[in-house]
Design an enzyme around this catalytic site. Structure first.
Site, PDB file in Angstrom:
ATOM      1  N   ASP A 132      -3.762  -0.802   2.525  1.00  0.00           N
ATOM      2  CA  ASP A 132      -5.260  -0.292   2.948  1.00  0.00           C
ATOM      3  C   ASP A 132      -5.690   0.956   2.017  1.00  0.00           C
ATOM      4  O   ASP A 132      -6.583   1.406   1.948  1.00  0.00           O
ATOM      5  CB  ASP A 132      -5.340  -0.206   4.500  1.00  0.00           C
ATOM      6  CG  ASP A 132      -4.093   0.927   4.862  1.00  0.00           C
ATOM      7  OD1 ASP A 132      -3.330   1.335   4.166  1.00  0.00           O
ATOM      8  OD2 ASP A 132      -3.916   1.095   6.098  1.00  0.00           O
ATOM      9  N   SER A 133      -4.253   1.073   1.126  1.00  0.00           N
ATOM     10  CA  SER A 133      -4.798   2.036  -0.060  1.00  0.00           C
ATOM     11  C   SER A 133      -5.744   1.637  -0.695  1.00  0.00           C
ATOM     12  O   SER A 133      -6.232   2.641  -1.638  1.00  0.00           O
ATOM     13  CB  SER A 133      -3.477   2.628  -0.662  1.00  0.00           C
ATOM     14  OG  SER A 133      -2.963   1.390  -1.231  1.00  0.00           O
ATOM     15  N   ASP A 137      -1.835  -5.637   4.701  1.00  0.00           N
ATOM     16  CA  ASP A 137      -1.674  -4.505   5.454  1.00  0.00           C
ATOM     17  C   ASP A 137      -2.736  -4.876   6.781  1.00  0.00           C
ATOM     18  O   ASP A 137      -3.849  -5.314   6.570  1.00  0.00           O
ATOM     19  CB  ASP A 137      -2.354  -3.178   5.003  1.00  0.00           C
ATOM     20  CG  ASP A 137      -1.418  -1.987   5.000  1.00  0.00           C
ATOM     21  OD1 ASP A 137      -0.515  -2.061   5.763  1.00  0.00           O
ATOM     22  OD2 ASP A 137      -1.417  -1.237   4.215  1.00  0.00           O
ATOM     23  N   LYS A 153       1.916  -6.213   7.285  1.00  0.00           N
ATOM     24  CA  LYS A 153       2.653  -4.878   7.643  1.00  0.00           C
ATOM     25  C   LYS A 153       1.826  -4.032   8.443  1.00  0.00           C
ATOM     26  O   LYS A 153       0.480  -4.186   8.686  1.00  0.00           O
ATOM     27  CB  LYS A 153       2.471  -4.089   6.219  1.00  0.00           C
ATOM     28  CG  LYS A 153       3.012  -2.645   6.523  1.00  0.00           C
ATOM     29  CD  LYS A 153       3.439  -1.800   5.023  1.00  0.00           C
ATOM     30  CE  LYS A 153       2.258  -1.176   4.427  1.00  0.00           C
ATOM     31  NZ  LYS A 153       1.560  -0.278   5.266  1.00  0.00           N
ATOM     32  N   GLU A 174       1.493  -0.426  11.000  1.00  0.00           N
ATOM     33  CA  GLU A 174       1.970   0.894  11.274  1.00  0.00           C
ATOM     34  C   GLU A 174       2.200   1.014  12.733  1.00  0.00           C
ATOM     35  O   GLU A 174       1.774   0.718  13.626  1.00  0.00           O
ATOM     36  CB  GLU A 174       0.939   1.910  10.830  1.00  0.00           C
ATOM     37  CG  GLU A 174       0.615   2.154   9.131  1.00  0.00           C
ATOM     38  CD  GLU A 174      -0.416   3.038   8.863  1.00  0.00           C
ATOM     39  OE1 GLU A 174      -0.651   4.016   9.769  1.00  0.00           O
ATOM     40  OE2 GLU A 174      -0.722   3.114   7.768  1.00  0.00           O
ATOM     41  N   GLU A 202       7.641   6.282   5.228  1.00  0.00           N
ATOM     42  CA  GLU A 202       6.814   7.027   4.163  1.00  0.00           C
ATOM     43  C   GLU A 202       7.078   8.479   4.441  1.00  0.00           C
ATOM     44  O   GLU A 202       6.841   8.979   5.558  1.00  0.00           O
ATOM     45  CB  GLU A 202       5.189   6.617   4.392  1.00  0.00           C
ATOM     46  CG  GLU A 202       4.166   7.466   3.472  1.00  0.00           C
ATOM     47  CD  GLU A 202       2.953   6.814   3.517  1.00  0.00           C
ATOM     48  OE1 GLU A 202       2.839   5.677   4.067  1.00  0.00           O
ATOM     49  OE2 GLU A 202       2.127   7.330   2.541  1.00  0.00           O
TER      50      GLU A 202
HETATM   51  O1  KIV Z   1      -1.317   0.969   1.719  1.00  0.00           O
HETATM   52  C1  KIV Z   1      -0.511   1.582   1.133  1.00  0.00           C
HETATM   53  O2  KIV Z   1      -0.747   1.462  -0.106  1.00  0.00           O
HETATM   54  C2  KIV Z   1       0.671   1.831   1.660  1.00  0.00           C
HETATM   55  C3  KIV Z   1       1.606   2.657   1.042  1.00  0.00           C
HETATM   56  C4  KIV Z   1       2.671   3.345   2.097  1.00  0.00           C
HETATM   57  C5  KIV Z   1       2.414   1.747   0.086  1.00  0.00           C
HETATM   58  O3  KIV Z   1       0.863   1.647   2.995  1.00  0.00           O
END
Ligand code: KIV
Length: 264
Positions: free
Chosen positions: A48-49, A87, A117, A119, A186
């Site tokens: 999501d970056s 993500d 992924k 969180e 992280e």
């Molecule tokens: O979205 C992202 O770039 C991340 C970083 C921690 C790699 O989750």
């Protein structure tokens, strides 16, 4: 990198605990995926970056499932040998289980991700256990969780004292017990990251979490010197690609203005 290298999967990543370090990088489109795969990267994260690096957003919070699915599909069309992780964006993992499963279904079935992924720590473990039971490979993300930035007020480092370290270890064990094939840690003090790495049997991929993790991940544009704004202190820039882009674009503009391109 050999075109015959085997596909990296959640299963093969799971087996890398304590072995050769896992190399991961974010990738948001087919160009990035092409170069990352040619370099033999193990995991491409459609993170999501993408919001704050490529889409001009101020954080990862405004990034939606549509955005992640769109970018994941672009990466997947290159058919990389690297594992593609997508993500699960802000809030999506906290809805009713059916909705969470549908989000993951979209990322795996429609967009072509190999894993998702998510969180979260101990409190996210029950949802992750149900996803794993449904066949969804989950990469757990703990330590700093940037999707929490609005309630945290700022990005902060974790594992600064014994209480925080104990919580990180408890979160990691809960995520492992829930069936995560790997963890992402992280912005964690290296001593605390070591405690997490030693506490679980799944690989821990770090970002800003010291040298003792089972692998490292960085944001693509940070690695290559393409990030125009703030770059975190833990990042190492491995090439000044931004300079190459600028020089190339300057040369093109000059050639057009001086009527040297196209040639007669
Ligand atoms: O979205 C992202 O770039 C991340 C970083 C921690 C790699 O989750």
């Amino acid at each position: 990198m050999s075109a015959t290298r085997p596909k990296v999967t959640p299963h093969t990543i799971r087996q890398r605990k304590g072995g050769d370090p896992i190399v991961a990088v974010t990738a948001y489109d087919a160009i990035m995926a092409h170069y990352a795969d040619a370099a033999g990267i193990d995991i491409m994260l459609v993170g999501d970056s993408v919001g704050n690096t490529a889409l001009g957003l101020e954080s990862t919070v405004p990034v939606t499932l549509d955005i992640i699915a769109h970018h994941t599909a672009a990466v997947a069309r290159t058919k990389p040998k690297a594992m593609i992780a997508a993500d699960v964006p802000f809030a999506e993992a906290h809805f009713d289980f059916g909705d969470v499963l549908r989000s993951c279904q979209r990322l795996l079935q429609d967009a072509g991700a190999d894993a998702v992924k998510i969180e979260g720590g101990e409190t996210m473990a029950p949802t992750i256990a149900r996803l794993v039971d449904a066949g969804v490979p989950v990469w757990g993300h703990t330590g700093l969780m940037p999707q929490q930035v609005k309630q945290l007020g700022r990005y902060k480092k974790y594992g600064l004292n014994a209480k925080e370290t104990d919580q990180l270890v408890a979160d990691a064990k809960a995520l492992e017990d829930a069936g995560c094939f790997a963890l992402l840690l992280e912005l964690v003090k290296p001593e605390a990251a070591r405690a997490v790495v030693q506490a679980v049997d799944v690989p821990v991929v770090g970002i800003g979490a010291g040298a003792e993790c089972d692998g490292q991940i960085l944001v693509f544009t940070d690695v290559l010197g393409l990030t125009p704004g703030y770059v975190p202190g833990f990042v190492e820039q491995f090439a000044d690609t931004g300079r190459v882009w600028s020089d190339g674009l300057d040369a093109y503009a000059r050639a057009v203005r001086e009527r040297k391109f196209p040639s007669k």
